[in-house]
Design a protein around this motif. Structure first.
Motif, short mmCIF file in Angstrom:
data_model
loop_
_atom_site.label_atom_id
_atom_site.label_comp_id
_atom_site.label_asym_id
_atom_site.label_seq_id
_atom_site.Cartn_x
_atom_site.Cartn_y
_atom_site.Cartn_z
N GLY A 22 4.11 17.43 29.12
CA GLY A 22 3.64 16.04 29.15
C GLY A 22 3.05 15.61 27.82
O GLY A 22 3.22 14.46 27.41
N GLY A 23 2.36 16.51 27.14
CA GLY A 23 1.84 16.18 25.82
C GLY A 23 2.94 16.05 24.78
O GLY A 23 2.83 15.29 23.82
N TRP A 24 4.01 16.76 24.97
CA TRP A 24 5.12 16.72 24.02
C TRP A 24 6.02 15.50 24.27
O TRP A 24 6.41 14.80 23.33
CB TRP A 24 5.91 18.01 24.15
N LEU A 25 6.34 15.21 25.56
CA LEU A 25 7.25 14.11 25.88
C LEU A 25 6.54 12.80 26.23
O LEU A 25 7.13 11.75 26.10
CB LEU A 25 8.13 14.49 27.08
N SER A 26 5.37 12.84 26.75
CA SER A 26 4.56 11.76 27.32
C SER A 26 4.81 11.68 28.83
O SER A 26 5.67 12.40 29.38
CB SER A 26 4.79 10.41 26.63
N LEU A 27 4.07 10.83 29.51
CA LEU A 27 4.03 10.83 30.97
C LEU A 27 5.37 10.50 31.62
O LEU A 27 5.89 11.26 32.42
CB LEU A 27 2.95 9.86 31.47
N TRP A 28 5.94 9.33 31.31
CA TRP A 28 7.11 8.86 32.04
C TRP A 28 8.35 9.72 31.82
O TRP A 28 9.07 10.01 32.78
CB TRP A 28 7.39 7.38 31.75
N PRO A 29 8.65 10.14 30.60
CA PRO A 29 9.80 11.05 30.46
C PRO A 29 9.60 12.39 31.19
O PRO A 29 10.56 12.95 31.73
CB PRO A 29 9.90 11.26 28.95
N THR A 30 8.36 12.87 31.24
CA THR A 30 8.08 14.12 31.95
C THR A 30 8.34 13.94 33.44
O THR A 30 8.99 14.78 34.08
CB THR A 30 6.62 14.56 31.72
N LEU A 31 7.83 12.84 34.01
CA LEU A 31 8.07 12.58 35.44
C LEU A 31 9.55 12.35 35.73
O LEU A 31 10.07 12.82 36.74
CB LEU A 31 7.24 11.38 35.90
N ALA A 32 10.24 11.65 34.83
CA ALA A 32 11.68 11.43 35.01
C ALA A 32 12.44 12.75 34.97
O ALA A 32 13.39 12.95 35.73
CB ALA A 32 12.20 10.47 33.94
N LEU A 33 12.01 13.66 34.10
CA LEU A 33 12.65 14.97 34.02
C LEU A 33 12.47 15.76 35.31
O LEU A 33 13.42 16.35 35.82
CB LEU A 33 12.08 15.74 32.83
N VAL A 34 11.27 15.73 35.88
CA VAL A 34 11.00 16.45 37.12
C VAL A 34 11.81 15.86 38.27
O VAL A 34 12.46 16.59 39.04
CB VAL A 34 9.49 16.43 37.45
N VAL A 35 11.83 14.53 38.39
CA VAL A 35 12.58 13.88 39.48
C VAL A 35 14.08 14.06 39.26
O VAL A 35 14.83 14.32 40.20
CB VAL A 35 12.20 12.39 39.58
N GLY A 36 14.53 13.96 38.01
CA GLY A 36 15.96 14.12 37.71
C GLY A 36 16.47 15.51 38.03
O GLY A 36 17.57 15.66 38.58
N THR A 37 15.69 16.54 37.70
CA THR A 37 16.14 17.89 38.03
C THR A 37 16.18 18.10 39.53
O THR A 37 17.06 18.80 40.04
CB THR A 37 15.23 18.95 37.38
N ALA A 38 15.25 17.49 40.26
CA ALA A 38 15.26 17.62 41.72
C ALA A 38 16.50 16.96 42.32
O ALA A 38 17.19 17.55 43.16
CB ALA A 38 14.00 17.03 42.32
N VAL A 39 16.81 15.75 41.87
CA VAL A 39 17.97 15.03 42.41
C VAL A 39 19.27 15.74 42.05
O VAL A 39 20.15 15.96 42.90
CB VAL A 39 17.98 13.57 41.91
N ALA A 40 19.41 16.13 40.79
CA ALA A 40 20.63 16.81 40.36
C ALA A 40 20.76 18.17 41.04
O ALA A 40 21.85 18.55 41.48
CB ALA A 40 20.62 16.98 38.84
#
Length: 161
Positions: A22-40
């Motif tokens: 989250g510190g490297w990407l920021s909040l929204w890209p981190t959350l999108a990454l978590v949700v995207g990996t779950a959906v995929a």
């Protein structure tokens, strides 16, 4: 004892990874990454789950040992569960379990620690597909009408409409 250690360690590792990524990407890209990996991951689990079910049916139809297809299916269920959980460590393990070669490796590792016993059934033989079984039959429609069946007791009232 190792289970207690895992229950404590996994959430701590997930929190640390969330903070670092989250510190490297920021909040929204981190959350999108978590949700995207779950959906995929879940969509891939559904596809591979269907293939595992077909393999299980094929093994049963061919009278082969269904242990391997069942184990693949169980590991796919575990992968789906791990991918649904929010976190990067659980997603990484879930994605690894989607790879058939990794599932085979896990099954081999578990098989070294499991003792398999077989139960033999005596007196039961399944006929081969081309074996002829002789018998007699009669068609109930050709029998003479013996009249209507009548109840021998008074109805209880539970089936009254």
């Amino acid at each position: 004892m190792w289970l207690l250690a895992a229950i404590i360690a996994i959430p701590l590792i997930e929190i640390a990874l969330f903070i670092m990524i989250g510190g490297w990407l920021s909040l929204w890209p981190t959350l999108a990454l978590v949700v995207g990996t779950a959906v995929a991951g879940i969509s891939v689990v559904r596809l591979q789950g269907r293939l595992a079910l077909l393999d299980l049916r094929r093994a049963v139809d061919e009278m082969r040992d269904p242990a391997a297809p069942l184990a693949h299916g169980a590991l796919l269920l575990m992968a789906g569960f791990l991918l649904l959980m929010p976190g990067f460590l659980t997603d990484a393990i879930g994605i690894l379990l989607l790879i058939p070669a990794f599932r085979t490796f896990v099954m081999r590792q578990v098989a070294t620690r499991v003792k398999v016993t077989r139960v033999e059934t005596r007196g039961y033989a399944r006929p081969a597909r081309d074996q002829i079984i002789e018998g007699e039959y009669h068609d109930a429609a050709d029998e003479p009408d013996r009249g209507e069946k009548r109840p021998t007791h008074r109805p209880s009232g539970w089936t009254r409409h």
